[in-house]
Design an enzyme around this catalytic site. Structure first.
Site, short mmCIF file in Angstrom:
data_model
loop_
_atom_site.label_atom_id
_atom_site.label_comp_id
_atom_site.label_asym_id
_atom_site.label_seq_id
_atom_site.Cartn_x
_atom_site.Cartn_y
_atom_site.Cartn_z
N ILE A 29 0.83 -1.21 0.00
CA ILE A 29 0.00 0.00 0.00
C ILE A 29 0.87 1.26 0.00
CG2 ILE A 29 -1.71 1.30 1.35
CD1 ILE A 29 -2.72 -1.49 2.40
N SER A 154 -7.12 0.15 9.80
CA SER A 154 -7.55 -1.11 9.18
C SER A 154 -9.01 -1.31 9.56
CB SER A 154 -6.71 -2.26 9.74
OG SER A 154 -7.34 -3.50 9.46
N TYR A 167 -3.11 -6.33 17.48
CA TYR A 167 -3.05 -5.55 16.24
C TYR A 167 -4.31 -4.69 16.09
CZ TYR A 167 -3.30 -4.75 11.15
OH TYR A 167 -3.42 -4.20 9.90
N LYS A 171 -4.93 -0.60 15.85
CA LYS A 171 -5.58 0.07 14.72
C LYS A 171 -6.78 0.89 15.20
CE LYS A 171 -2.78 -1.18 11.44
NZ LYS A 171 -1.99 -0.17 10.71
N THR A 202 -1.49 -7.85 -0.55
CA THR A 202 -0.06 -7.55 -0.34
C THR A 202 0.55 -8.73 0.40
OG1 THR A 202 -0.32 -6.59 1.86
CG2 THR A 202 -0.61 -5.08 0.00
#
Ligand SMILES: NC(=O)c1ccc[n+]([C@@H]2O[C@H](COP(=O)([O-])OP(=O)(O)OC[C@H]3O[C@@H](n4cnc5c(N)ncnc54)[C@H](OP(=O)(O)O)[C@@H]3O)[C@@H](O)[C@H]2O)c1
Ligand SMILES: *[C@@H]1O[C@H](CO)[C@@H](O)[C@H](O)[C@H]1NC(C)=O
Ligand SMILES: *[C@@H]1O[C@H](CO)[C@@H](O)[C@H](O)[C@H]1NC(C)=O
Ligand SMILES: *[C@@H]1O[C@H](CO)[C@@H](O)[C@H](O)[C@H]1NC(C)=O
Length: 262
Positions: A29, A154, A167, A171, A202
């Site tokens: 990204i 995210s 995680y 975010k 990705t």
């Protein structure tokens, strides 16, 4: 008569004469964002942890005729951030755009399963580093009149999943950081907005999009029947940094083929 042609109105694109710093921009990204900002006229400073990746990204984008330089920067290292700021100042002495894209997910597991070491790593790279980099860069941004900052969250921030605990929390924290920075920097006319990607193809998301069970479930729950591409995120970032977005700050916008956000 003095009718202006469109090339006189925008001599080098909508971001002409702006200097942009993009972290984690040698792949995925971040790389797509760096390329788009440069295509839209900005001088872009690319960076990531590995010199060979920086060399590849700079050579590739320069080969496309774009104005790009680069340096190594692990965003959690203060001296690396300092080097990144210095590199950006080599081009025109100021900075207009900062895109904080670098992020890690060292553990796919539950929130309470994460050790103190894992928490420290996730929070320092994903949450602390953007704030600290902006702090180092701000003196060189506030003397211009059009600063724009983009954080990268995210859709995991909106919809917690049991397998990505720490995680997701990092975010979600970025949504809060977007709002608090937007408030703090509004008097300086610096805008802060947040890109919220869904599943984008990705290396980072390989564990997800290479998994057939996940993919079948995804197609049932999301309207657009394809996975996102890095390029799908890049136009929004360019817009949010451009004069067309000069009255937009503190927002988070999903690029997710449909997200659960109201
Ligand atoms: N892909 C998705 O589905 C998805 C979804 C939602 C959000 N995101 C977010 O989007 C961002 C980019 O993800 P991506 O999928 O594009 O990842 P990616 O394809 O793996 O690329 C990551 C880039 O960041 C660099 N990088 C990694 N750790 C870094 C660090 N500590 N400091 C500086 N650079 C670093 C990497 O280069 P080096 O190895 O050379 O450092 C590489 O250039 C992340 O914040 C991620 O959380 C991704
Ligand atoms: C983290 O986010 C992902 C992606 O939306 C989700 O599937 C997962 O359940 C979340 N995990 C936690 C513990 O919040
Ligand atoms: C992903 O990682 C592989 C191996 O590390 C690398 O060759 C490739 O360029 C990376 N990026 C993409 C978009 O596949
Ligand atoms: C694929 O995803 C499913 C459900 O999310 C999970 O149970 C399974 O372990 C995953 N498979 C692989 C090979 O990661």
């Amino acid at each position: 008569s003095v009718r202006m042609t469109s090339s006189e109105i925008t001599p080098k694109g909508i971001l002409a004469n702006q200097v942009a710093v993009v972290t984690g921009s040698t792949d995925g990204i971040g790389f797509a964002i760096a390329r788009r900002l440069a295509q839209d006229g900005a001088h872009v400073v690319v960076s990531s942890r590995k010199q060979q990746n920086v060399d590849w990204a700079v050579a590739t984008l320069q080969g496309e005729g774009l104005s790009v330089t680069g340096t190594v920067c692990h965003v959690a290292k203060a001296e690396d951030r300092e080097r990144l700021v210095a590199k950006a100042l080599e081009h025109g002495g100021g900075i207009d755009i900062l895109v904080c894209n670098a992020g890690v997910n060292p553990l796919v597991g539950s929130t309470l399963g994460a050790s103190e070491q894992v928490w420290d790593k996730i929070l320092s790279v994903n949450v602390k580093a953007p704030a600290l980099l902006l702090r180092q860069l701000l003196p060189h941004m506030e003397n211009r009149w059009r600063g724009a900052v983009i954080l990268v969250s995210s859709t995991a921030a909106y919809t917690p999943r049991v397998d990505l605990g720490a995680y997701n929390v990092s975010k979600t924290a970025l949504l809060g950081l977007t709002r608090t920075l937007a408030l703090e920097l509004a008097p300086k006319d610096i805008r802060v907005n947040c890109l919220v990607p869904g599943v984008i193809e990705t290396n980072f998301s390989k564990v997800l999009h290479k998994n057939e069970t996940f993919w079948n479930n995804y197609k049932e729950n999301y309207q657009l029947q394809r996975i996102g591409r890095p390029e799908d995120c890049a136009g929004l970032v360019s817009f949010l940094c451009s004069p067309d977005a000069s009255y937009i700050t503190g927002e988070n916008i999903a690029v997710a083929g449909l997200s659960s956000r109201l």
